[in-house]
Scaffold this motif. Structure first.
Motif, PDB file in Angstrom:
ATOM      1  N   GLY A   1       0.796  -1.219   0.000  1.00  0.00           N
ATOM      2  CA  GLY A   1       0.000   0.000   0.000  1.00  0.00           C
ATOM      3  C   GLY A   1       0.830   1.271   0.000  1.00  0.00           C
ATOM      4  O   GLY A   1       0.324   2.359  -0.280  1.00  0.00           O
ATOM      5  N   TYR A   2       2.117   1.153   0.292  1.00  0.00           N
ATOM      6  CA  TYR A   2       2.992   2.321   0.362  1.00  0.00           C
ATOM      7  C   TYR A   2       4.052   2.325  -0.744  1.00  0.00           C
ATOM      8  O   TYR A   2       4.880   3.224  -0.808  1.00  0.00           O
ATOM      9  N   LEU A   3       4.018   1.330  -1.623  1.00  0.00           N
ATOM     10  CA  LEU A   3       4.994   1.258  -2.712  1.00  0.00           C
ATOM     11  C   LEU A   3       4.559   2.131  -3.884  1.00  0.00           C
ATOM     12  O   LEU A   3       3.390   2.124  -4.266  1.00  0.00           O
ATOM     13  N   SER A   4       5.504   2.823  -4.461  1.00  0.00           N
ATOM     14  CA  SER A   4       5.211   3.592  -5.670  1.00  0.00           C
ATOM     15  C   SER A   4       4.973   2.612  -6.818  1.00  0.00           C
ATOM     16  O   SER A   4       5.431   1.468  -6.774  1.00  0.00           O
ATOM     17  N   PRO A   5       4.271   3.042  -7.858  1.00  0.00           N
ATOM     18  CA  PRO A   5       4.015   2.141  -8.986  1.00  0.00           C
ATOM     19  C   PRO A   5       5.292   1.593  -9.631  1.00  0.00           C
ATOM     20  O   PRO A   5       5.340   0.423  -9.996  1.00  0.00           O
ATOM     21  N   GLU A   6       6.329   2.408  -9.730  1.00  0.00           N
ATOM     22  CA  GLU A   6       7.561   1.913 -10.348  1.00  0.00           C
ATOM     23  C   GLU A   6       8.279   0.897  -9.460  1.00  0.00           C
ATOM     24  O   GLU A   6       8.880  -0.052  -9.946  1.00  0.00           O
ATOM     25  N   LEU A   7       8.199   1.056  -8.152  1.00  0.00           N
ATOM     26  CA  LEU A   7       8.824   0.098  -7.247  1.00  0.00           C
ATOM     27  C   LEU A   7       8.019  -1.199  -7.193  1.00  0.00           C
ATOM     28  O   LEU A   7       8.581  -2.283  -7.082  1.00  0.00           O
TER      29      LEU A   7
ATOM     30  N   ALA B   1       9.284   2.467 -15.141  1.00  0.00           N
ATOM     31  CA  ALA B   1      10.057   3.692 -14.940  1.00  0.00           C
ATOM     32  C   ALA B   1      11.168   3.408 -13.937  1.00  0.00           C
ATOM     33  O   ALA B   1      11.089   2.443 -13.164  1.00  0.00           O
ATOM     34  N   ASP B   2      12.193   4.248 -13.965  1.00  0.00           N
ATOM     35  CA  ASP B   2      13.295   4.088 -13.021  1.00  0.00           C
ATOM     36  C   ASP B   2      12.842   4.408 -11.600  1.00  0.00           C
ATOM     37  O   ASP B   2      12.026   5.311 -11.382  1.00  0.00           O
ATOM     38  N   VAL B   3      13.387   3.679 -10.641  1.00  0.00           N
ATOM     39  CA  VAL B   3      13.143   3.971  -9.230  1.00  0.00           C
ATOM     40  C   VAL B   3      14.084   5.120  -8.861  1.00  0.00           C
ATOM     41  O   VAL B   3      15.295   5.001  -8.985  1.00  0.00           O
ATOM     42  N   ALA B   4      13.495   6.250  -8.441  1.00  0.00           N
ATOM     43  CA  ALA B   4      14.282   7.441  -8.124  1.00  0.00           C
ATOM     44  C   ALA B   4      13.694   8.111  -6.882  1.00  0.00           C
ATOM     45  O   ALA B   4      12.903   7.503  -6.156  1.00  0.00           O
ATOM     46  N   GLU B   5      14.073   9.370  -6.661  1.00  0.00           N
ATOM     47  CA  GLU B   5      13.625  10.088  -5.472  1.00  0.00           C
ATOM     48  C   GLU B   5      12.103  10.145  -5.357  1.00  0.00           C
ATOM     49  O   GLU B   5      11.552  10.135  -4.266  1.00  0.00           O
ATOM     50  N   GLY B   6      11.416  10.197  -6.475  1.00  0.00           N
ATOM     51  CA  GLY B   6       9.963  10.245  -6.466  1.00  0.00           C
ATOM     52  C   GLY B   6       9.333   9.023  -5.811  1.00  0.00           C
ATOM     53  O   GLY B   6       8.218   9.084  -5.297  1.00  0.00           O
ATOM     54  N   THR B   7      10.057   7.914  -5.821  1.00  0.00           N
ATOM     55  CA  THR B   7       9.580   6.688  -5.179  1.00  0.00           C
ATOM     56  C   THR B   7       9.378   6.913  -3.685  1.00  0.00           C
ATOM     57  O   THR B   7       8.343   6.554  -3.121  1.00  0.00           O
ATOM     58  N   ASP B   8      10.371   7.505  -3.032  1.00  0.00           N
ATOM     59  CA  ASP B   8      10.260   7.793  -1.599  1.00  0.00           C
ATOM     60  C   ASP B   8       9.234   8.892  -1.342  1.00  0.00           C
ATOM     61  O   ASP B   8       8.498   8.836  -0.361  1.00  0.00           O
TER      62      ASP B   8
END
Length: 89
Positions: free
Chosen positions: A51-57, A63-70
């Motif tokens: 429930g807390y994971l970004s779509p890319e993660l 998409a690349d996992v980057a700062e937006g993931t956090d």
């Protein structure tokens, strides 16, 4: 040096209190989220984490996992803090 946490969720945030007021917060348990397992207990834990994971993660967005993931995970945690429920059921 860029460091991503990749596992931000309510159980990984330790709050510090002084006289019933939050005075600080510490982010713990840095590392990748748990992997999918056939164990029923582990699967239940993964559903909570998901429930807390970004779509890319989570692998649902290419998409690349980057700062937006956090940042996405922090938004999900704040949503939970403000509403009393996880953003996705």
């Amino acid at each position: 040096l860029r460091v991503l946490h990749r596992n931000i969720r309510p159980s990984n945030i330790i709050l510090e209190f002084e006289r019933d007021r939050v005075t600080g917060a510490t982010l713990v348990d840095q590392g990748p989220p748990p992997v999918i397992s056939s164990d029923p207990v582990e699967r239940e834990r993964l559903l909570v984490v998901a429930g807390y994971l970004s779509p890319e993660l989570a692998g649902t967005l290419d998409a690349d996992v980057a700062e937006g993931t956090d940042l996405y995970a922090v938004g999900a945690v704040l949503f939970h803090a403000l509403t009393g429920r996880a953003p996705f059921v």
